[in-house]
Scaffold this active site. Structure first.
Site, PDB file in Angstrom:
ATOM      1  N   VAL A   3       6.664  54.307 -62.797  1.00 39.88           N
ATOM      2  CA  VAL A   3       7.293  55.551 -61.986  1.00 39.88           C
ATOM      3  C   VAL A   3       8.038  54.878 -60.846  1.00 39.88           C
ATOM      4  O   VAL A   3       7.701  53.927 -60.117  1.00 39.88           O
ATOM      5  CB  VAL A   3       5.919  56.207 -61.481  1.00 39.88           C
ATOM      6  CG1 VAL A   3       6.205  57.315 -60.539  1.00 39.88           C
ATOM      7  CG2 VAL A   3       4.850  56.550 -62.748  1.00 39.88           C
ATOM      8  N   LYS A  47      -6.447  46.627 -60.625  1.00 37.50           N
ATOM      9  CA  LYS A  47      -6.393  47.907 -61.587  1.00 37.50           C
ATOM     10  C   LYS A  47      -7.774  47.834 -62.595  1.00 37.50           C
ATOM     11  O   LYS A  47      -8.004  48.901 -62.797  1.00 37.50           O
ATOM     12  CB  LYS A  47      -4.954  48.369 -61.853  1.00 37.50           C
ATOM     13  CG  LYS A  47      -3.973  48.628 -60.978  1.00 37.50           C
ATOM     14  CD  LYS A  47      -4.641  49.834 -59.990  1.00 37.50           C
ATOM     15  CE  LYS A  47      -3.426  50.220 -59.066  1.00 37.50           C
ATOM     16  NZ  LYS A  47      -3.758  51.363 -58.175  1.00 37.50           N
ATOM     17  N   SER A  53       4.344  58.478 -49.256  1.00 43.70           N
ATOM     18  CA  SER A  53       5.587  58.505 -50.000  1.00 43.70           C
ATOM     19  C   SER A  53       5.200  58.342 -51.448  1.00 43.70           C
ATOM     20  O   SER A  53       3.947  58.607 -51.865  1.00 43.70           O
ATOM     21  CB  SER A  53       6.251  56.990 -49.726  1.00 43.70           C
ATOM     22  OG  SER A  53       5.480  56.039 -50.231  1.00 43.70           O
ATOM     23  N   GLY A  54       6.134  58.553 -52.334  1.00 40.55           N
ATOM     24  CA  GLY A  54       5.938  58.223 -53.826  1.00 40.55           C
ATOM     25  C   GLY A  54       4.735  59.431 -54.501  1.00 40.55           C
ATOM     26  O   GLY A  54       5.056  60.638 -54.298  1.00 40.55           O
ATOM     27  N   VAL A  57      -6.543  51.792 -45.325  1.00 37.10           N
ATOM     28  CA  VAL A  57      -7.733  52.111 -46.173  1.00 37.10           C
ATOM     29  C   VAL A  57      -8.701  51.118 -46.281  1.00 37.10           C
ATOM     30  O   VAL A  57      -9.773  51.284 -46.614  1.00 37.10           O
ATOM     31  CB  VAL A  57      -7.427  52.879 -47.447  1.00 37.10           C
ATOM     32  CG1 VAL A  57      -6.644  54.102 -47.308  1.00 37.10           C
ATOM     33  CG2 VAL A  57      -6.496  51.849 -48.145  1.00 37.10           C
ATOM     34  N   ASP A 110      -2.287  57.442 -44.445  1.00 36.93           N
ATOM     35  CA  ASP A 110      -1.211  56.453 -45.008  1.00 36.93           C
ATOM     36  C   ASP A 110      -1.256  55.395 -43.886  1.00 36.93           C
ATOM     37  O   ASP A 110      -1.515  55.733 -42.693  1.00 36.93           O
ATOM     38  CB  ASP A 110       0.124  57.122 -45.139  1.00 36.93           C
ATOM     39  CG  ASP A 110       0.895  56.172 -45.891  1.00 36.93           C
ATOM     40  OD1 ASP A 110       1.026  56.557 -47.217  1.00 36.93           O
ATOM     41  OD2 ASP A 110       1.282  55.091 -45.738  1.00 36.93           O
ATOM     42  N   TYR A 169      -2.556  42.653 -59.133  1.00 36.02           N
ATOM     43  CA  TYR A 169      -2.032  44.001 -59.390  1.00 36.02           C
ATOM     44  C   TYR A 169      -3.032  44.403 -60.807  1.00 36.02           C
ATOM     45  O   TYR A 169      -3.736  45.184 -60.709  1.00 36.02           O
ATOM     46  CB  TYR A 169      -0.741  44.517 -59.454  1.00 36.02           C
ATOM     47  CG  TYR A 169      -0.565  46.132 -59.663  1.00 36.02           C
ATOM     48  CD1 TYR A 169      -0.696  46.824 -58.273  1.00 36.02           C
ATOM     49  CD2 TYR A 169      -0.552  46.793 -60.873  1.00 36.02           C
ATOM     50  CE1 TYR A 169      -0.616  48.135 -58.323  1.00 36.02           C
ATOM     51  CE2 TYR A 169      -0.186  48.092 -60.792  1.00 36.02           C
ATOM     52  CZ  TYR A 169      -0.215  48.867 -59.657  1.00 36.02           C
ATOM     53  OH  TYR A 169      -0.004  50.218 -59.649  1.00 36.02           O
TER      54      TYR A 169
END
Length: 261
Positions: A186, A157, A16-17, A58, A37, A153
């Site tokens: 986004v 990052k 997705s995305g 992952v 995914d 998050y």
């Protein structure tokens, strides 16, 4: 001429995305695409593109090793898988003294441990073949504090940005480039599939000089360029695509928790 004709591309978070758009862009440019995914929906995207689907978490080193171990070569690796779905400091339950450790670990496990696993396996192949490009999806939240984004998050990052720069130093001598893209807000489902409250959407838009959220396709054009031979002298960079958001203060001091009125 198709930019990636005859090449092999791996895209994580491809269900997705941004990941889905990356996979579509690679396929449109002639690459053989391997779509990774954790969700079974990746099979539908792979069927649409004529690619190969890998249902894989992952953050599981063994599962990632099995995906990459089945590939003879990898020309481009788009390491995009990530999660959030955790409240920010401006939301109930997201304050530093309220955030559950389990929520912290869940985001770090995917966004950082998962990236490391995929970066490591990409490097093993690309060092051997003496070529390749790795493009990592970071975030503007990896370059500055963002009160509208969760603690894990932002932390993950920031670590991703450091990891990209460090890896670029080691791999440059092997003909392998490592870059990151740093999207701003986004339209994806990284924060969950539930509709966003109108007030929250408006608050985000007010922090973007372009006055709107970005679309995945607007991010993927930059990522594809970084995998292209035309960017051969670009490595170790973190490249913004954010509608100017990082140039503007996200919130005023009066909006912070506990601020004096």
């Amino acid at each position: 001429m198709e930019r990636f004709a005859g090449q092999v591309a791996v895209v994580t978070g491809a269900g997705s995305g941004i990941g889905r758009e990356l996979a579509r862009g690679c396929a449109a440019e002639g690459a053989q695409v391997h779509l990774v995914d954790v969700n079974e929906s990746v099979r539908e995207v792979a069927d649409e593109l004529g690619g190969v689907a890998h249902v894989c978490d992952v953050s599981d080193p063994g599962a990632v090793r099995a995906v990459f171990g089945g590939l003879e070569s990898v020309d481009a690796a788009f390491l995009n898988a990530g999660v959030n779905g955790v409240p920010s400091m401006l939301q109930d339950g997201g304050a530093l003294d309220e955030l559950p450790f389990e929520a912290w670990r869940r985001v770090l496990t995917v966004n950082l441990d998962g990236l490391f696993c995929c970066l490591q396996e990409s490097a093993r192949i690309m060092k051997r073949q003496q070529r390749g490009s790795i493009v990592v999806t970071a975030s503007t939240a990896g370059l500055r504090p963002e009160p509208r984004v969760s603690y894990p998050y932002v932390a993950s990052k920031h670590a991703v940005v450091g990891l990209v720069k460090q890896a670029s130093l080691e791999l440059a001598g092997y003909g392998v480039r490592v870059n990151a893209i740093a999207p701003g807000p986004v339209v994806t489902n990284i924060g969950g599939t539930a509709p966003r409250p109108e007030a929250a959407v408006a608050a985000w838009e007010n922090s973007i000089p372009a006055r709107r959220w970005g679309q995945p396709s607007e991010v993927t054009d930059l990522a594809l360029l970084l995998a292209d031979a035309r960017s051969a002298w670009m490595t170790g960079g973190v490249h913004l695509v954010d509608g100017g958001a990082s140039a503007l203060t996200q919130v005023l001091s009066s909006e912070l928790p506990g601020a004096r009125r």
